[in-house]
Structure formats: structure tokens, C-alpha cells
Design a protein around this motif. Structure first.
Motif, PDB file in Angstrom:
ATOM      1  N   SER A 243       6.424   7.893   5.605  1.00 44.88           N
ATOM      2  CA  SER A 243       6.323   7.698   4.161  1.00 44.88           C
ATOM      3  C   SER A 243       5.292   6.639   3.760  1.00 44.88           C
ATOM      4  O   SER A 243       4.962   6.515   2.600  1.00 44.88           O
ATOM      5  CB  SER A 243       7.691   7.356   3.583  1.00 44.88           C
ATOM      6  OG  SER A 243       8.131   6.137   4.135  1.00 44.88           O
ATOM      7  N   SER A 244       4.785   5.839   4.714  1.00 46.36           N
ATOM      8  CA  SER A 244       3.797   4.838   4.303  1.00 46.36           C
ATOM      9  C   SER A 244       2.650   4.765   5.304  1.00 46.36           C
ATOM     10  O   SER A 244       2.791   5.148   6.467  1.00 46.36           O
ATOM     11  CB  SER A 244       4.450   3.458   4.177  1.00 46.36           C
ATOM     12  OG  SER A 244       4.674   2.907   5.463  1.00 46.36           O
ATOM     13  N   ARG A 245       1.516   4.282   4.802  1.00 51.83           N
ATOM     14  CA  ARG A 245       0.320   4.171   5.635  1.00 51.83           C
ATOM     15  C   ARG A 245       0.572   3.254   6.824  1.00 51.83           C
ATOM     16  O   ARG A 245       0.182   3.550   7.947  1.00 51.83           O
ATOM     17  CB  ARG A 245      -0.828   3.593   4.801  1.00 51.83           C
ATOM     18  CG  ARG A 245      -1.226   4.520   3.683  1.00 51.83           C
ATOM     19  CD  ARG A 245      -2.231   3.871   2.763  1.00 51.83           C
ATOM     20  NE  ARG A 245      -2.573   4.796   1.680  1.00 51.83           N
ATOM     21  CZ  ARG A 245      -3.523   4.559   0.784  1.00 51.83           C
ATOM     22  NH1 ARG A 245      -4.214   3.437   0.831  1.00 51.83           N
ATOM     23  NH2 ARG A 245      -3.785   5.443  -0.157  1.00 51.83           N
ATOM     24  N   HIS A 266      -4.155   8.654   7.162  1.00 50.68           N
ATOM     25  CA  HIS A 266      -3.652   8.444   5.796  1.00 50.68           C
ATOM     26  C   HIS A 266      -4.820   8.280   4.842  1.00 50.68           C
ATOM     27  O   HIS A 266      -5.966   8.102   5.277  1.00 50.68           O
ATOM     28  CB  HIS A 266      -2.694   7.254   5.731  1.00 50.68           C
ATOM     29  CG  HIS A 266      -3.282   5.970   6.221  1.00 50.68           C
ATOM     30  ND1 HIS A 266      -4.187   5.257   5.492  1.00 50.68           N
ATOM     31  CD2 HIS A 266      -3.097   5.292   7.375  1.00 50.68           C
ATOM     32  CE1 HIS A 266      -4.530   4.171   6.165  1.00 50.68           C
ATOM     33  NE2 HIS A 266      -3.899   4.171   7.325  1.00 50.68           N
ATOM     34  N   THR A 292       0.619  10.397   6.750  1.00 51.88           N
ATOM     35  CA  THR A 292       1.307  10.539   5.471  1.00 51.88           C
ATOM     36  C   THR A 292       1.080  11.979   5.004  1.00 51.88           C
ATOM     37  O   THR A 292       0.362  12.733   5.653  1.00 51.88           O
ATOM     38  CB  THR A 292       0.715   9.587   4.409  1.00 51.88           C
ATOM     39  OG1 THR A 292      -0.663   9.934   4.225  1.00 51.88           O
ATOM     40  CG2 THR A 292       0.839   8.136   4.837  1.00 51.88           C
TER      41      THR A 292
END
Ligand code: ADP
Ligand code: ZN
Length: 525
Positions: A243-245, A266, A292
Motif C-alpha cells: 500500500s505504500s512506496r 512505484h 504499489t
């Protein structure tokens, strides 16, 4: 009419072979084509690549008037026109990229009655002069491609699509087929409401990807769970979504440390680096990309053997799309999705804090609840997934729940407690307040409503709030209670719920998901 329908059906089959060169219909096509040939309005929901275009191209060969096709992208329109001409079918397009000559030719052919298909961009079609001229050509069918563009809740909203309902009326209420790959119930209802005056026949088909093994697990240590999953598939091509870089980089590094060829991807990376990762993945084997959701759009690698989610995706549709990148070659591929309370909270906070309208937030909440229900599904995951898209199937035998089953317990008493809390408070409250009643919480709201004097107050002390939240989700998924989305998520009890309440039916509750995931400290609820 039965005889006519059969005749139309068999000449459709002949045209399928002689004009397009296809031996058989793809799943779903035949039923849609038959309905169109029978003169019915249709909404067809089928995934990308399932052959939606044929559902209006084939009828175009069998009708007198031309078929008007609305398509939002000029490039796609041109491809289709070229393709139709290759098949020997007269087709043309009306769009802003045409020169005056081309437009004259198209109108000429339309008036002569020689054109079978005319493609138009929506902004062109909604012009009064276009509609007036088209009406004179007596179109036999209006085909609206990418029909989800009419929905303001989607990511692809196009204002011109809103006027298509009027265009349809201005063309004399011409028979209409709307097509889209976006399948959830909210979008379907929106399309129907905005494009049709009378309910069309709705077809939802072809979403099953039987070669994908479906599995979901509560999150413990996501890193270890993903690493174990990848290790079992060393050397295969895979994608791991985060869900995150920052997580993509950390996890890629960890996997490299375990001896895998792992690359992070990402939107924060330089374009050069992104292209490099994408090209490497596309060209070489044995690479796992940790990414991502920015990764995937331009990827068409057929032999991706697995997709894992280290974090919960945004919606059932996002989940479906992301796992769908595995096994395009039709050979077996594995998927694993991890979910935890932290994901759930994060998503809920995102929804509440977005600047969407209240109506839109309600839809987003509903969408997210559907995903949570899929995580906690008590029976075949594929059945639950396809049911969300509107398809019904048998248990698949090819998902974690079919294979292992789930540990359930007779949750009838719990369900009865939850539902009597709902009824005792007049079906006016949502999950959080009801959980407070059941667990006997001492809050300002409880005292203000006098709910500490209810017989149900504190009857569920033996479980914590998360356990009760899970029970609400599960009895919702089982159809015992219903959420009133108009009034802030208050719960009401369904007929089936009342039968369980009276002890006429029992309900199984999954034990393993009751306390899924680590507790998150210091975060907003
Ligand atoms: P969609 O619009 O649903 O994404 P398309 O209409 O572009 O899909 O069709 C996808 C591909 O499938 C096209 O190459 C098309 O020629 C092909 N196709 C369509 N119908 C059939 C069929 N009955 N048999 C084989 N191939 C088909
Ligand atoms: Zn199954």
C-alpha cells in the motif's frame, strides 16, 4: 416469434463464422447477442478481452438500420473501424479528428443505407445536428461502450455520457445496449438509472478466472508471510502489491536478502527507472516486482505465476483486477491476499477524510464492506467474489476455503444477541454503538440514550469489541442484517435474521477471523 428468434440465432452463428471467422461464441456473448436480436434493451457486464464488441457488431450485420456506437476514445474507435473494414463490414466514425471529406463520406454512406456501423464520440453524438441527422438514417441499435463513464462515482466519469439518455429518446427510444467491464452493484444500478427508462435485461458473465487459486489470510507479520509465499515459488514470475512506496522498497530489499530477484516499483521512482523495471519484468524470467498499484497498467506478461497482496486492496474490483494479472496464459497461478485491522482502519479513515460527497462516501463504505466480507467469507471465496459481480456459481474446489474449510462455531446465540441489541434500540444504530451496548461500555452516548438500562447491555462481555465487529460483518454477509445506507449505516434485521432470532435457523460464524491482525495503537478509529 420463437421461429424468428431461432432463425436469427442460426444466421448469427453463420455470420460469426463467415464474417468474423470465429468457430464459437466466447462465454457470455451468445446470450447477449440473442437478447439484442430479440429486440431487448441490454446491459452487458463482461470483463476486458471477453469480446463485448461482437455483441453489437454481429447484430449490425443482421439489421436494416445502422448501429450507432458510442465510444469515448478516438484511438479505439479508429481501431474498430479498421478492424470492421478488414472483415469486409462497412463502418465509419464521426469524430473531431476527421477531416471534412471523411465526414461527408460517412454521412453519405449513412444516408445510402450502406454503412452497418457508425462510431461516434459522446461529445459529438450529443450535438443536436448530429442527433437530427442520425434520426433520419433510422438507426436500429444504440451501443454504448464503456457505459460506466456515466457514473459519477467511478474513476472514468464523462459528463457527456449523462446526456446519452436524452440522445436515446431523441433517436426515437431506439433499442440500446450498454456495455462495461465494471461490475459492482452500485455502478450497475447507476448505469441503469441514467441510461434507461425501463429496466434493461442485465447480463453479468465471464468474470471467473478458474486457473487462479484464491487465498486470503489474516495478517500476522506480513513480511514473513509474503516471504514464505514467494519462497515456495522461487524462480517464478510474480507481483507483490503493497500500500505504500516505502513498503515496496523495504520488502523488495528483504526479498533480495532472501536470494530472490526482487525489484521495487512505484510512482515515486524516476521514469527511467520505472521503464527499466517494467522492461526487465516483461523480458526476463524469475523476477518478483514489489509494487504499489501504479504497476500493472502496461503489463501484459502472460506467464505471471503469482500475485500477492501484502496489504488489503482498495475494493473488490481492485482486488479482482490485481490478481487478474496472474495466469493470463490460462495455466495455474496462485494468489494470496493479506488483510489486517490496520488496513481496514486506514481505508475507513481515507473514506471519511476524502472530500467526496456524503452519497459517494456511502457507496465507498459499502464497497469496502464488501471486500471485508470477502476476507471473512465463511464459504467458497470464488462464490463470494463472483456473487459480488452478480454471477452465481458452484463451490469451486480451488480456493483456500474450499480446500481447508474454515473453523466455524455455532454462532446462533451471538447473532441473537447482536440482533436483539439492534431491535431493542429500534433499528436506529450502527455497529460501533451496538458493540458498546453488547460489551457494556460506559460512554456518554450510552448514558444519554439510557442504553445502560437495556436487558442487552453487557450481555456480550465475553468478547472484545473486535470480536463483535466481526460478528456484525459476518451476520451481514450471511444476510441476517441489512445496512441502511441512506441513514448512516443503521442496521435492520432481515426476515432470515428474524428466523435465527426465533431459533428456527442456526448460523455458523468463522472463528479464525474474529481477532484478525495486530491491534493498532494510537490511531483514529
Ligand atoms: P472487450 O471489448 O470485451 O475488451 P473485444 O471486443 O475487444 O473485447 O474482444 C477481444 C478479442 O476477442 C478481440 O481480439 C476479438 O476479435 C476477439 N473475439 C471476440 N469474439 C470472439 C469469439 N467468439 N471467438 C474468438 N475470438 C473472439
Ligand atoms: Zn472455492
Amino acid at each position: 416469434p420463437a421461429v424468428a428468434a431461432t432463425a436469427a440465432h442460426s444466421s448469427a452463428r453463420t455470420a460469426l463464422k463467415t464474417v468474423f471467422g470465429f468457430d464459437a461464441f466466447k462465454p457470455g456473448q451468445e446470450a447477449v447477442v440473442d437478447a439484442v436480436l430479440a429486440g431487448r434493451d441490454v446491459l452487458a457486464v463482461m470483463p476486458t478481452g471477453s469480446g463485448k464488441s461482437l455483441c453489437y457488431q454481429l447484430p449490425a450485420l443482421m439489421r436494416d438500420g445502422p448501429v450507432v456506437v458510442v465510444s469515448p476514445l478516438i484511438a479505439l474507435m479508429r481501431d474498430q473501424v479498421r478492424q470492421m473494414r478488414d472483415y469486409g463490414v462497412a463502418a465509419g466514425s464521426l469524430n473531431s479528428a476527421n477531416d471534412a471529406d471523411e465526414n461527408r463520406r460517412v454521412w453519405g454512406a449513412l444516408r445510402d443505407g450502406t454503412l452497418r456501423l457508425v462510431y461516434a464520440a459522446p461529445e459529438r453524438l450529443v450535438r443536436e445536428d448530429t442527433v437530427a441527422m442520425l434520426r433520419d438514417c433510422r438507426p436500429s441499435l444504440l451501443a454504448i461502450d464503456e457505459a460506466h463513464c456515466v457514473s459519477q462515482w467511478g474513476h472514468d466519469f464523462r459528463p457527456e455520457y449523462l446526456a446519452l439518455g436524452q440522445v436515446r429518446a431523441a433517436l426515437g427510444g431506439v433499442q440500446t445496449i450498454a456495455l462495461t467491464a465494471t461490475a459492482d452493484a452500485a455502478t450497475r444500478a447507476d448505469i441503469v438509472a441514467r441510461l434507461f427508462e425501463v429496466e434493461p435485461e442485465v447480463f453479468v458473465q465471464g468474470f471467473d478466472r478458474p486457473n487462479l487459486f484464491l487465498a486470503m489470510q489474516p495478517k500476522g507479520s506480513a513480511r514473513n508471510q509474503v516471504a514464505a509465499f514467494v519462497a515456495q515459488r522461487t524462480g517464478a514470475n510474480g507481483i507483490v502489491y503493497c500500500s505504500s512506496r516505502k513498503k515496496t522498497e523495504e520488502l523488495a530489499e528483504y526479498l533480495r536478502g532472501q536470494g530472490h530477484r526482487a525489484l521495487a516499483y512505484h510512482a515515486g521512482l524516476e521514469k527511467e527507472r520505472r521503464d527499466e523495471v517494467q522492461d526487465t519484468f516483461q523480458a526476463e524470467d524469475g523476477i518478483v516486482v514489489v509494487a504499489t498499484v501504479a504497476f500493472g497498467m502496461g503489463i501484459d506478461k502472460p506467464d505471471v505465476r503469482y500475485v500477492a497482496h501484502a496489504d488489503l486492496p482498495k475494493s473488490v474490483e481492485a482486488y479482482y483486477q490485481e490478481i487478474g494479472r496472474a495466469g493470463r496464459d490460462g495455466l495455474p497461478a496462485d494468489t494470496l491476499t493479506l488483510y489486517g485491522l490496520d488496513d481496514m482502519r486506514l481505508r475507513r479513515v481515507q473514506i471519511e477524510e476524502s472530500d467526496a460527497s456524503e452519497a459517494q462516501k456511502r457507496v465507498e463504505r459499502q464497497r469496502f464492506n464488501a471486500l471485508v466480507a470477502l476476507c471473512e467469507a465463511p464459504r467458497c471465496r470464488r462464490q463470494t467474489l463472483l456473487a459480488y459481480f452478480g454471477e452465481t456459481t458452484e463451490p469451486c474446489g480451488h480456493c483456500d476455503l474450499c480446500l481447508q474449510g474454515v473453523e466455524t462455531f455455532d454462532g446462533t446465540i451471538e447473532a441473537q444477541k447482536a440482533m436483539s441489541a439492534i431491535l431493542r434500540t429500534g433499528e436506529r444504530f450502527g455497529t460501533e454503538h451496538l458493540v458498546q451496548i453488547l460489551t457494556g461500555a460506559d460512554t456518554e452516548a450510552i448514558r444519554r440514550f439510557g442504553h445502560d438500562r437495556l436487558p442487552t447491555y453487557g450481555v456480550g462481555k465475553e468478547r472484545d469489541a473486535n470480536g463483535w465487529r466481526s460478528i456484525f460483518r459476518q451476520i451481514y454477509a450471511a444476510g441476517l442484517i441489512q445496512i441502511d445506507i441512506v441513514q448512516h449505516g443503521r442496521w435492520t434485521v432481515t426476515d432470515r435474521g428474524r428466523r435465527v432470532l426465533r431459533g428456527e435457523e442456526r448460523i455458523e460464524i468463522r472463528r479464525d477471523v474474529m481477532t484478525a491482525g495486530p491491534k493498532v495503537k494510537g490511531k483514529a478509529p
